[in-house]
Motif scaffolding. Sequence first.
Motif, PDB file in Angstrom:
ATOM      1  N   UNK A 146     -66.933  -0.450  -5.565  1.00 24.41           N
ATOM      2  CA  UNK A 146     -68.366  -0.714  -5.658  1.00 24.41           C
ATOM      3  C   UNK A 146     -68.998   0.272  -6.644  1.00 24.41           C
ATOM      4  N   UNK A 147     -69.686  -0.276  -7.630  1.00 27.59           N
ATOM      5  CA  UNK A 147     -70.377   0.542  -8.625  1.00 27.59           C
ATOM      6  C   UNK A 147     -71.845   0.748  -8.262  1.00 27.59           C
ATOM      7  N   UNK A 148     -72.420  -0.260  -7.612  1.00 22.03           N
ATOM      8  CA  UNK A 148     -73.847  -0.226  -7.311  1.00 22.03           C
ATOM      9  C   UNK A 148     -74.078  -1.057  -6.045  1.00 22.03           C
ATOM     10  N   UNK A 149     -74.638  -0.455  -5.005  1.00 19.65           N
ATOM     11  CA  UNK A 149     -74.866  -1.150  -3.745  1.00 19.65           C
ATOM     12  C   UNK A 149     -76.223  -1.857  -3.681  1.00 19.65           C
ATOM     13  N   UNK A 150     -76.968  -1.827  -4.763  1.00 21.34           N
ATOM     14  CA  UNK A 150     -78.276  -2.487  -4.780  1.00 21.34           C
ATOM     15  C   UNK A 150     -78.099  -3.990  -4.568  1.00 21.34           C
ATOM     16  N   UNK A 151     -78.819  -4.588  -3.609  1.00 22.59           N
ATOM     17  CA  UNK A 151     -78.689  -6.038  -3.386  1.00 22.59           C
ATOM     18  C   UNK A 151     -78.985  -6.840  -4.645  1.00 22.59           C
TER      19      UNK A 151
END
Length: 228
Positions: free
Chosen positions: A52-57
């Motif tokens: 995962x690089x970015x957990x932003x929805x």
Amino acid sequence: MNLARGVALVAFDGRSGALRGGERLDLALAGAELVSLARAERIAVQRGRVIILDETPVGSTQLDVALATLRPFSEPHLLSPWLHRRALGLRGRYLGDLHEAGEVEPRGRRRFGLFGDRRSQLTATSSRRDLLLQLDSDAPADPTFAALVHLAAITRKDLRRRLAATVGNLDAEGGDRITGAAKAERVALFATRDAARRVREPQSSSDYPLDPDVQRAWDLGRSVDNGL
């Protein structure tokens, strides 16, 4: 864009009011989610594991659920096992997603004047028609999407042969010089292909008839393209 929703839209069968296809469709939907997350730069793939690089929805219900399931407990998820876990029952969730988006809706009528018809009908006919016309091309606008539809085994035999050539072209390109999001996209696609190859394809899955309205639109579009 959630490519899985596009695959689900192509798979929608107006006669049954459900998504046609079996385990291969479920796997293609899961693979389409990975490709979509890679394009959104939320994930990368390293040595067979999803990072995962970015957990932003992302803003798409099912994609955000997929992203949440990829959060590691101790170490990143292995790609192939995640595909199989995520695929379980996924076509039902995407039928619900199409309902929520207003792309399909209940028929709202009675059968034989007695029983309520609980089947669904397509409302996004133009969206599905556009997808089918894009697929019915020697050079699809999105070869990865075309490959995912092919892996789902949900189209007519003649179109499947054409889409198989698209998969072959992607295979021939290789991935040695691809980096970043494009590399993760290609790895996710080929992992989906390998998983789908292990699934027995339903006998009739490659020869599904289209909804009559969509068939007429398809035929009209091809006639215009051919100058008829």
